[in-house]
Write a protein that holds these residues in place. Structure first.
Motif, mmCIF file in Angstrom:
data_model
loop_
_atom_site.group_PDB
_atom_site.id
_atom_site.type_symbol
_atom_site.label_atom_id
_atom_site.label_comp_id
_atom_site.label_asym_id
_atom_site.label_seq_id
_atom_site.Cartn_x
_atom_site.Cartn_y
_atom_site.Cartn_z
ATOM 1 N N THR A 59 -1.384 26.590 -65.545
ATOM 2 C CA THR A 59 -0.077 26.197 -65.903
ATOM 3 C C THR A 59 0.836 25.800 -64.837
ATOM 4 O O THR A 59 0.891 26.607 -63.709
ATOM 5 C CB THR A 59 1.008 27.253 -66.624
ATOM 6 O OG1 THR A 59 0.389 27.927 -67.838
ATOM 7 C CG2 THR A 59 2.242 26.729 -66.686
ATOM 8 N N LEU A 60 1.019 24.468 -64.734
ATOM 9 C CA LEU A 60 2.012 24.481 -63.985
ATOM 10 C C LEU A 60 3.605 24.305 -63.687
ATOM 11 O O LEU A 60 3.663 23.721 -64.936
ATOM 12 C CB LEU A 60 1.409 22.913 -63.509
ATOM 13 C CG LEU A 60 2.096 21.988 -61.496
ATOM 14 C CD1 LEU A 60 1.963 22.771 -60.619
ATOM 15 C CD2 LEU A 60 1.746 20.699 -61.900
ATOM 16 N N SER A 61 3.898 25.240 -62.792
ATOM 17 C CA SER A 61 5.962 25.324 -63.887
ATOM 18 C C SER A 61 6.678 24.875 -62.354
ATOM 19 O O SER A 61 6.179 24.981 -60.713
ATOM 20 C CB SER A 61 5.535 26.857 -63.617
ATOM 21 O OG SER A 61 4.735 27.009 -64.411
ATOM 22 N N ALA A 62 7.524 24.164 -62.702
ATOM 23 C CA ALA A 62 8.819 23.754 -61.938
ATOM 24 C C ALA A 62 9.745 24.356 -61.970
ATOM 25 O O ALA A 62 9.655 25.520 -62.534
ATOM 26 C CB ALA A 62 8.808 22.564 -63.105
ATOM 27 N N GLU A 63 10.094 24.476 -60.556
ATOM 28 C CA GLU A 63 11.882 25.516 -60.410
ATOM 29 C C GLU A 63 12.803 25.730 -61.551
ATOM 30 O O GLU A 63 13.684 26.233 -62.066
ATOM 31 C CB GLU A 63 12.390 25.334 -59.397
ATOM 32 C CG GLU A 63 11.298 26.179 -57.812
ATOM 33 C CD GLU A 63 11.875 25.756 -56.504
ATOM 34 O OE1 GLU A 63 13.509 24.924 -56.471
ATOM 35 O OE2 GLU A 63 11.589 26.464 -55.713
ATOM 36 N N SER A 64 12.713 24.226 -61.743
ATOM 37 C CA SER A 64 13.766 24.027 -62.646
ATOM 38 C C SER A 64 13.282 24.496 -64.908
ATOM 39 O O SER A 64 14.181 24.549 -64.853
ATOM 40 C CB SER A 64 13.514 22.596 -63.624
ATOM 41 O OG SER A 64 12.529 21.885 -63.677
ATOM 42 N N TYR A 67 7.235 23.306 -67.348
ATOM 43 C CA TYR A 67 5.879 23.661 -67.684
ATOM 44 C C TYR A 67 4.823 22.578 -68.120
ATOM 45 O O TYR A 67 5.501 22.112 -69.467
ATOM 46 C CB TYR A 67 5.832 25.157 -67.601
ATOM 47 C CG TYR A 67 6.342 25.739 -69.402
ATOM 48 C CD1 TYR A 67 4.442 25.765 -70.043
ATOM 49 C CD2 TYR A 67 7.029 25.723 -69.482
ATOM 50 C CE1 TYR A 67 4.977 26.415 -71.812
ATOM 51 C CE2 TYR A 67 7.349 26.531 -70.720
ATOM 52 C CZ TYR A 67 5.906 26.090 -71.348
ATOM 53 O OH TYR A 67 6.583 27.094 -72.908
ATOM 54 N N VAL A 68 3.886 22.969 -67.878
ATOM 55 C CA VAL A 68 2.201 22.135 -68.268
ATOM 56 C C VAL A 68 1.303 23.266 -68.764
ATOM 57 O O VAL A 68 0.945 23.544 -67.504
ATOM 58 C CB VAL A 68 2.687 20.571 -67.925
ATOM 59 C CG1 VAL A 68 2.408 20.508 -66.534
ATOM 60 C CG2 VAL A 68 1.059 20.053 -68.394
ATOM 61 N N LEU A 89 3.301 21.078 -73.709
ATOM 62 C CA LEU A 89 4.822 20.947 -72.439
ATOM 63 C C LEU A 89 5.829 21.350 -72.676
ATOM 64 O O LEU A 89 6.061 21.453 -74.032
ATOM 65 C CB LEU A 89 4.710 19.394 -72.210
ATOM 66 C CG LEU A 89 5.823 18.869 -71.759
ATOM 67 C CD1 LEU A 89 5.725 19.421 -70.170
ATOM 68 C CD2 LEU A 89 5.935 17.082 -72.056
ATOM 69 N N GLY A 90 6.702 22.703 -72.053
ATOM 70 C CA GLY A 90 8.370 22.664 -72.834
ATOM 71 C C GLY A 90 8.162 23.496 -71.484
ATOM 72 O O GLY A 90 8.426 22.897 -70.341
#
Length: 225
Positions: A59-64, A67-68, A89-90
């Motif tokens: 999982t690649l997660s952004a601070e916002s 994630y993908v 994607l969520g």
């Protein structure tokens, strides 16, 4: 959307995930997990002929909160297909100190299956209050071209001790053909041993006459990184 190829889908989702991370390495986090389970039961039904499965995801997660994810497992059903490969994607995040949510879109893929309609899409969403979660998933063309499908579920995790939790889930599977609809549920214990997650769960459905949906006890061991 079902006409998109697997390569196009994966490329699109990865690019979206990278864009959501705003191009800043510090704003994105890569995590993963690997799991060994004595049976891969999906919504109460074995996907491996009641045999063990090895599973893993990234999982690649952004601070916002966007994630993908990609996730895979060996499968064995209807003598067709040996691999499941899913892409999600969520967005997930906290509403306040007690409430949180998770919404997104997911593609279930079976690269080497020959069953017509084996690959399908779902949109999903859940709302959690502390350790209680209510969720819903919807597909307009579920597995094997079975039409509209809705999955409603509730899950709860209760801390019995500082290290052991009681985990419960109840789900309702609703098909266009109401005769195919069924309920699934599970009750189990989970803990951590030497840095690995360990769970033992009783899984069952109200489907009659199918050994793949009979009651069983499933042991799982997982490691996150």
């Amino acid at each position: 959307m079902q006409n998109l190829g697997r390569t196009t889908l994966a490329t699109t989702v990865v690019l979206l995930g990278l864009a959501l991370a705003s191009g800043k390495a510090a704003a994105a986090e890569l995590s993963g997990d690997i799991t060994f389970t004595s049976d891969y039961a999906f919504r109460g039904i074995s996907q491996t002929e009641e045999a063990p499965a090895l599973q893993g995801g990234l999982t690649l997660s952004a601070e916002s909160g966007f994630y993908v994810s990609v996730w895979g497992s060996n499968v064995d059903f209807l003598a067709e297909g040996t691999l499941e490969l899913d892409v999600m994607l969520g967005w997930s995040g906290a509403i306040n100190d007690d409430w949180s949510t998770d919404v997104g879109i997911m593609r279930y893929g079976y690269p080497n299956a020959e069953i017509d309609g084996s690959n399908f899409w779902e949109i999903y969403g859940s709302l959690s209050y502390k350790d209680l979660t209510f969720g819903l998933a919807y597909s307009d063309d579920y597995y094997a071209n079975s039409g509209n499908f809705i999955y409603l579920y509730a899950s709860y995790s209760y801390a019995l001790t500082d290290s052991i939790s009681l985990d419960m889930q109840l789900g309702q599977n609703e098909y266009d053909d109401s005769s195919a609809s069924y309920m699934d549920w599970s009750v189990g214990l989970s803990t951590e041993v030497m840095g690995a997650g360990v769970s033992l769960a009783y899984v069952d459905t109200d489907i009659d006459g199918s050994y793949l949906a009979d009651s069983r006890v499933i042991l799982s061991v997982s490691k996150s990184f």
